[in-house]
Design an enzyme around this catalytic site. Structure first.
Site, PDB file in Angstrom:
ATOM      1  N   ASN A  10      85.787  46.306  85.017  1.00 40.22           N
ATOM      2  CA  ASN A  10      85.310  47.008  86.332  1.00 40.22           C
ATOM      3  C   ASN A  10      84.623  46.236  87.264  1.00 40.22           C
ATOM      4  O   ASN A  10      83.516  45.838  87.161  1.00 40.22           O
ATOM      5  CB  ASN A  10      84.369  48.142  85.516  1.00 40.22           C
ATOM      6  N   HIS A  95      81.136  56.665  84.203  1.00 38.55           N
ATOM      7  CA  HIS A  95      80.281  55.297  84.154  1.00 38.55           C
ATOM      8  C   HIS A  95      78.684  55.768  84.534  1.00 38.55           C
ATOM      9  O   HIS A  95      78.413  56.597  84.994  1.00 38.55           O
ATOM     10  CB  HIS A  95      80.826  54.599  85.092  1.00 38.55           C
ATOM     11  N   GLU A 165      78.589  52.184  76.465  1.00 37.11           N
ATOM     12  CA  GLU A 165      77.712  51.343  77.310  1.00 37.11           C
ATOM     13  C   GLU A 165      76.272  51.576  77.556  1.00 37.11           C
ATOM     14  O   GLU A 165      75.711  52.515  78.253  1.00 37.11           O
ATOM     15  CB  GLU A 165      78.370  51.250  78.572  1.00 37.11           C
ATOM     16  N   SER A 211      76.820  43.745  79.713  1.00 37.39           N
ATOM     17  CA  SER A 211      76.854  42.251  79.892  1.00 37.39           C
ATOM     18  C   SER A 211      77.416  41.353  78.806  1.00 37.39           C
ATOM     19  O   SER A 211      77.007  40.438  78.349  1.00 37.39           O
ATOM     20  CB  SER A 211      75.115  41.992  79.477  1.00 37.39           C
TER      21      SER A 211
HETATM   22  C1  PEP Z   1      79.813  47.917  83.521  1.00 33.69           C
HETATM   23  O1  PEP Z   1      79.737  48.294  84.758  1.00 33.69           O
HETATM   24  O2  PEP Z   1      80.656  48.687  82.832  1.00 33.69           O
HETATM   25  C2  PEP Z   1      79.464  46.654  82.712  1.00 33.69           C
HETATM   26  C3  PEP Z   1      79.658  46.713  81.264  1.00 33.69           C
HETATM   27  O3  PEP Z   1      78.742  45.843  83.588  1.00 33.69           O
HETATM   28  P1  PEP Z   1      78.186  44.466  83.235  1.00 33.69           P
HETATM   29  O4  PEP Z   1      79.406  43.830  82.239  1.00 33.69           O
HETATM   30  O5  PEP Z   1      78.049  43.830  84.212  1.00 33.69           O
HETATM   31  O6  PEP Z   1      77.009  44.637  82.227  1.00 33.69           O
END
Ligand code: PEP
Length: 248
Positions: A10, A95, A165, A211
């Site tokens: 993403n 999201h 997430e 992350s």
């Molecule tokens: C995301 O935006 O879906 C995400 C998981 O971001 P990051 O990997 O930067 O934590």
């Protein structure tokens, strides 16, 4: 049940013609495993550009949002048929940045999910709890509520991939531990089995997002209910290729 491992990138609202060209060219040149489904999600303006540059037909493209109408007086929105017409096959919906910053509700996300599926897109459906919800022991209550809204509107989940997430892990560098993520994924799968039946639930891919990077990706891949990752920040960097290869 063997589920094909899935790695989504993403890009969020990041990129330029030049930087997206570099990412796509690096992906084209990489020797990627044939048993991992890879989907990149550039900003909508660059979907056509990414499609034009991609030479590896196994890498697919996702939009980061879609509106639940096919066309009409909806200034600034993009529709599922338009996304398909541009050559993308997936859309990320729900999201946390859209839930919290744009204030999208569970019901609106469910409406968008149903419309995207009806129009032939696969949906990467993001769910996850805020830090205070986790601290209050509400992780599964929140995830189940977010799932319920979609379950009410969609019975066939074969073109949905769930991205769990935890919001506190997104962009913070503080990934969940593989043990914590696995435990939550297992509970999500159990809940889906209750609502949609064992068979459907056993086929739904549940990605971990928050992350994920080139160093920690491997630690999640051995978990039986973690079927891939949705990657934000690291998908813009060369380590995205290490993440795609992390199961090797
Ligand atoms: C995301 O935006 O879906 C995400 C998981 O971001 P990051 O990997 O930067 O934590």
């Amino acid at each position: 049940m063997a589920r094909t491992f899935f790695v989504g990138g993403n890009f969020k609202m990041n990129g330029s013609k030049d930087s997206i060209k570099k990412i796509v060219e690096d992906l084209n040149a990489a020797d990627l495993p044939s048993d991992v489904e890879v989907v990149i999600s550039p900003p909508a303006l660059y979907i056509l550009w990414a499609k034009e540059l991609l030479t590896n037909p196994t890498i697919k493209v996702a939009a980061q949002n879609s509106f639940p109408k096919s066309s009409g007086a909806y200034t600034g929105e993009i529709s599922a048929p338009e996304i398909k017409d541009a050559g993308a096959e997936w859309v990320i919906l729900g999201h946390s940045e859209r839930r919290t910053i744009i204030k999208e509700t569970d019901e609106f996300i469910a409406e968008k999910t149903a419309h995207a599926l009806e129009n032939g897109l696969g949906v990467i459906l993001c769910i996850g709890e805020l830090l205070e919800e986790r601290d209050g022991g509400q992780t599964l209550v929140v995830c189940n509520r977010q799932l319920d809204a979609v379950i009410d509107k969609v019975k066939d989940w074969s073109n949905i991939v769930i991205a769990y997430e935890p919001v506190w892990a997104i962009g913070t560098g503080l990934a969940a531990t593989p043990e914590d993520a696995q435990a939550t994924h297992l509970e999500i799968r159990k809940y889906l089995a209750e609502k949609l039946g064992e068979e459907q639930a056993s086929k739904i891919r549940i990605l971990y997002g928050g992350s994920v990077n080139g160093k920690n990706a491997k630690s999640f891949s051995a978990c039986p209910d973690i079927d891939g990752y949705l990657v934000g920040g690291a998908s813009l960097k060369p380590e995205f290729i290490d993440i795609i290869k992390s199961r090797e």
